[in-house]
Scaffold this active site. Structure first.
Site, PDB file in Angstrom:
ATOM      1  N   LYS A   1       8.251   1.165   0.454  1.00  0.00           N
ATOM      2  CA  LYS A   1       8.882   0.411  -0.623  1.00  0.00           C
ATOM      3  C   LYS A   1      10.135   1.106  -1.146  1.00  0.00           C
ATOM      4  O   LYS A   1      11.191   0.494  -1.278  1.00  0.00           O
ATOM      5  CB  LYS A   1       7.869   0.208  -1.758  1.00  0.00           C
ATOM      6  CG  LYS A   1       6.631  -0.579  -1.333  1.00  0.00           C
ATOM      7  CD  LYS A   1       5.651  -0.762  -2.474  1.00  0.00           C
ATOM      8  CE  LYS A   1       5.037   0.542  -2.937  1.00  0.00           C
ATOM      9  NZ  LYS A   1       4.219   1.176  -1.886  1.00  0.00           N
TER      10      LYS A   1
ATOM     11  N   SER B   1       0.816  -1.198   0.000  1.00  0.00           N
ATOM     12  CA  SER B   1       0.000   0.000   0.000  1.00  0.00           C
ATOM     13  C   SER B   1       0.858   1.260   0.000  1.00  0.00           C
ATOM     14  O   SER B   1       2.094   1.203   0.124  1.00  0.00           O
ATOM     15  CB  SER B   1      -0.929   0.000   1.222  1.00  0.00           C
ATOM     16  OG  SER B   1      -1.918   1.008   1.091  1.00  0.00           O
TER      17      SER B   1
ATOM     18  N   GLY C   1     -22.544   6.897 -41.244  1.00  0.00           N
ATOM     19  CA  GLY C   1     -22.843   8.310 -41.041  1.00  0.00           C
ATOM     20  C   GLY C   1     -23.820   8.482 -39.901  1.00  0.00           C
ATOM     21  O   GLY C   1     -24.334   7.505 -39.339  1.00  0.00           O
TER      22      GLY C   1
ATOM     23  N   SER D   1     -22.711   2.656 -37.453  1.00  0.00           N
ATOM     24  CA  SER D   1     -21.383   2.089 -37.155  1.00  0.00           C
ATOM     25  C   SER D   1     -20.423   3.180 -36.690  1.00  0.00           C
ATOM     26  O   SER D   1     -19.513   3.556 -37.417  1.00  0.00           O
ATOM     27  CB  SER D   1     -20.829   1.337 -38.365  1.00  0.00           C
ATOM     28  OG  SER D   1     -20.882   2.091 -39.553  1.00  0.00           O
TER      29      SER D   1
ATOM     30  N   ALA E   1     -28.540  11.047 -41.739  1.00  0.00           N
ATOM     31  CA  ALA E   1     -27.623  11.554 -42.769  1.00  0.00           C
ATOM     32  C   ALA E   1     -28.111  11.214 -44.173  1.00  0.00           C
ATOM     33  O   ALA E   1     -27.757  11.879 -45.147  1.00  0.00           O
ATOM     34  CB  ALA E   1     -26.223  10.982 -42.549  1.00  0.00           C
TER      35      ALA E   1
ATOM     36  N   ASP F   1       2.880   4.388   1.044  1.00  0.00           N
ATOM     37  CA  ASP F   1       3.667   4.796   2.209  1.00  0.00           C
ATOM     38  C   ASP F   1       3.996   3.630   3.140  1.00  0.00           C
ATOM     39  O   ASP F   1       4.191   3.818   4.333  1.00  0.00           O
ATOM     40  CB  ASP F   1       2.931   5.897   2.998  1.00  0.00           C
ATOM     41  CG  ASP F   1       3.894   6.684   3.890  1.00  0.00           C
ATOM     42  OD1 ASP F   1       5.070   6.811   3.501  1.00  0.00           O
ATOM     43  OD2 ASP F   1       3.467   7.143   4.962  1.00  0.00           O
TER      44      ASP F   1
END
Length: 639
Positions: free
Chosen positions: A47, A42, A478, A552, A482, A44
């Site tokens: 490490k 975790s 489109g 699409s 459209a 602090d």
């Protein structure tokens, strides 16, 4: 290094002795084994401080680095000590400012017995993907726990990930023992708590140590502050623990081919890193996925031929037979070859900001192999705190789940638990080339072995010639409104009058039957297009001119369908209409509902549309009528 100078020696003699001393030093290091390990836990938990202490105590810091470190330590204000060891590792400015680790930092150090590469991995949950990166090549994981806090959520998360990724050597380092008065009872309570969790995820063995990275207790030698602890120091354990490479040598031989080495017509070798096992000249081998067999003729290296190669060595093999073998193939033991399949179950760690879209195709890289892969909806997602299997339709950042996936060609693999090289993979976004996930293969699905492509006597070319046409897919894309369906319908009518054989797949019509079960979420849109693409492919195999009219919205799915087709048979037609014009038409009243909040996930309003970047045909509906657009499109496909 010893002082070799004496008053009687000339400068040249001194230089020669120094060179000999350096050569001897380098030779000793060259033949030491290498242990790769990570530190995790975790935020602090200490490490970076621990790694800094290891570098300092192993005398791997140059004088100028030490001076800079002492200066920086005074700026950040260490407590009762001149040196803040974490600053040796936390290289990013943001890390030093916040006192946390963000990126993965790799450091090298060595002792008299072994060489080490250590990865300092981030503790924050949002950087879990960085931790996975650091752990992917590690032999050992040091799980740090703050003695004042005990086992935390990230302790569990990182332990689960380390175990999942295949790290079998775990060290539980209970750090900051100096801040709890080196209390034996505190240490025992934390170890008991961790053991209970570890057993729940399948970890049956780990080494627990009480340490203080800040004070140096039990780091390089036994500490007088913990007389109740009789085990090894951290460095002593790191120097003696068994390596994965040693275990890999006992497994069947595997060499993923990285490239074909052919400097001239008289030499053809196959270069790669021996993943597992041992190989000698004269050993029978099998080339996969083709299954061809041969015998090893030579083991070639830059320093000359070898009598034997083992896991971890990079070599070039020559074979006694002229077999077809290229990058991505695997040379394996003939008696114990790996499996070949195109459908798998896998654990996936999602590493992208955008959630996984089931059905979307990604590049899958497995060793030296690359294929197009499609991931299905997860079977479940893992809650790393409770190990509970949760229902999930997708995976978001740092989520871990189990899902089935399929590839467009057979892959040579082994379960990740048996072989990291042939069981671990990454998924790469085809458009951005960003790595979006890491995964571990469990097993192949039975259907991948039982389902085979059935050849037919009547070819697609024959069917097309009967219709006197070239099969093609006109993919109209489109915005809603459209004019896709209008123009597609006009194209089909004109083609029929020309005695062409066509079929029109319209977005709304398909959702009445084939895709009736799909909604309009991003994931459902992806699956919608995938199914339509498969249908269109079958229709081109029948020799038809296929016309599709679908929003699409995503480039990735349009590209996926393109890859399904024969080269030149996919023609992307962008019906380019400004949003304002499409909304003004609003024939179906959908924009009005979307603006009123009555229609969610509507393209152009609250769901994105990604226009084609380089379509074969672009139709500007502000300049062309539907009939004019249809004539332009037909002229493109009918000479």
């Amino acid at each position: 290094m010893t002082d070799v100078r004496s008053p009687q020696q000339s400068p040249y003699q001194v230089d020669a002795l120094i060179a000999q001393d350096i050569d001897a030093y380098l030779d000793r290091h060259q033949h030491k084994s290498l242990l790769r390990f990570i530190t995790c836990g975790s935020v602090d938990d200490g490490k970076s401080t621990l790694i800094g202490r290891l570098l300092y105590d192993s005398k791997m810091i140059f004088e100028d680095q030490l001076a800079a470190l002492e200066s920086d330590s005074k700026k950040v204000g260490t407590q009762g000590q001149d040196i803040d060891f974490a600053l040796l590792v936390d290289g990013l400015a943001a890390e030093r400012e916040q006192g946390i680790t963000i990126d993965v930092a790799y450091r090298f150090f060595a002792t008299e017995k072994r060489k080490f590469i250590v990865a300092d991995t981030p503790g924050h949950e949002q950087y879990t993907r960085n931790m996975v990166t650091g752990a992917s090549t590690a032999d050992l994981a040091v799980i740090l726990i703050d003695a004042r806090k005990g086992v935390l959520t990230q302790t569990r998360r990182h332990s689960y990930l380390a175990h999942l990724i295949g790290i079998r050597n775990l060290v539980l380092a209970v750090n900051k023992m100096d801040l709890v008065g080196y209390d034996h009872a505190v240490f025992d309570e934390i170890v008991a708590d961790y053991r209970s969790f570890a057993e729940s995820i399948g970890v049956t063995d780990f080494t627990a140590l009480p340490i203080s990275g800040f004070r140096g207790d039990n780091i390089t030698s036994a500490s007088a502050n913990t007389p109740w602890y009789a085990g090894p120091s951290l460095v002593e354990h790191l120097e003696t623990v068994g390596l994965d490479a040693e275990a890999d040598q006992a497994k069947p031989f595997r060499l993923p081919v990285q490239w074909v080495n052919r400097p001239n017509l008289d030499f053809r070798g196959f270069a790669g890193l021996v993943a597992t096992g041992t190989i000698r000249p004269g050993d029978p081998v099998r080339i996969l996925p083709s299954g061809k067999t041969s015998t090893v003729a030579r083991i070639v290296t830059l320093d000359g031929d070898l009598d034997e190669a083992v896991a971890g060595q990079s070599v070039t093999l020559t074979l006694t037979d002229e077999v077809d073998c290229s990058r991505g193939d695997v040379i394996a033991s003939a008696a114990a070859p790996p499996q070949v399949a195109d459908q798998f179950e896998a654990t996936i760690v999602w590493m992208a900001e955008d959630e996984m879209l089931p059905g979307r195709s990604y590049w899958l890289k497995l060793g030296t192999q690359t294929a197009t892969a499609t991931v299905q909806a997860p079977k479940y997602q893992v809650n790393v705190n409770t190990m509970e299997q949760l229902a999930a339709k997708t995976l978001d950042l740092n989520a871990i789940g189990v899902a089935n996936l399929s590839t467009d060609k057979p892959l040579v693999f082994e379960p990740y638990a048996d072989n990291r090289s042939l069981g671990g993979f990454i998924l790469v976004d085809k458009l951005t080339n960003a790595t979006v996930a890491a995964g571990m293969l469990h097993f192949s699905l039975r259907r991948s072995q039982n389902i085979h492509w059935q050849p037919t006597d009547v070819s697609r070319d024959t069917l097309a010639s009967l219709k006197n046409q070239k099969p093609v897919v006109l993919w109209f894309t489109g915005l809603s409104g459209a004019g896709k369906s209008t123009i597609a319908n006009a194209v089909e009518k004109k083609l029929v009058r020309m005695n062409r054989h066509t079929f029109l797949l319209d977005g709304d019509n398909v959702r009445h039957g084939l895709n009736k079960d799909l909604g309009f979420t991003d994931a459902d849109r992806v699956e919608n297009i995938r199914r339509v693409g498969e249908v269109a492919k079958l229709m081109t195999d029948a020799g038809l001119i296929v016309i599709t009219a679908f929003i699409s919205p995503f480039r990735a799915e349009r590209e996926m369908v393109r890859q399904m087709m024969q080269p030149g048979e996919f023609i992307e037609v962008h019906i380019d209409t400004p949003l304002a014009d499409a909304e003004r038409r609003d024939v179906k009243g959908l924009y009005a509902k979307a603006r009123a909040g009555q229609l969610a996930n509507f393209t152009g309003i609250d769901s994105p549309y990604e226009p084609p970047e380089d379509p074969e045909i672009r139709i500007d509906t502000t300049a062309l009528t539907p009939d004019e657009a249809a004539d332009l499109i037909i002229a493109r496909i009918i000479p």
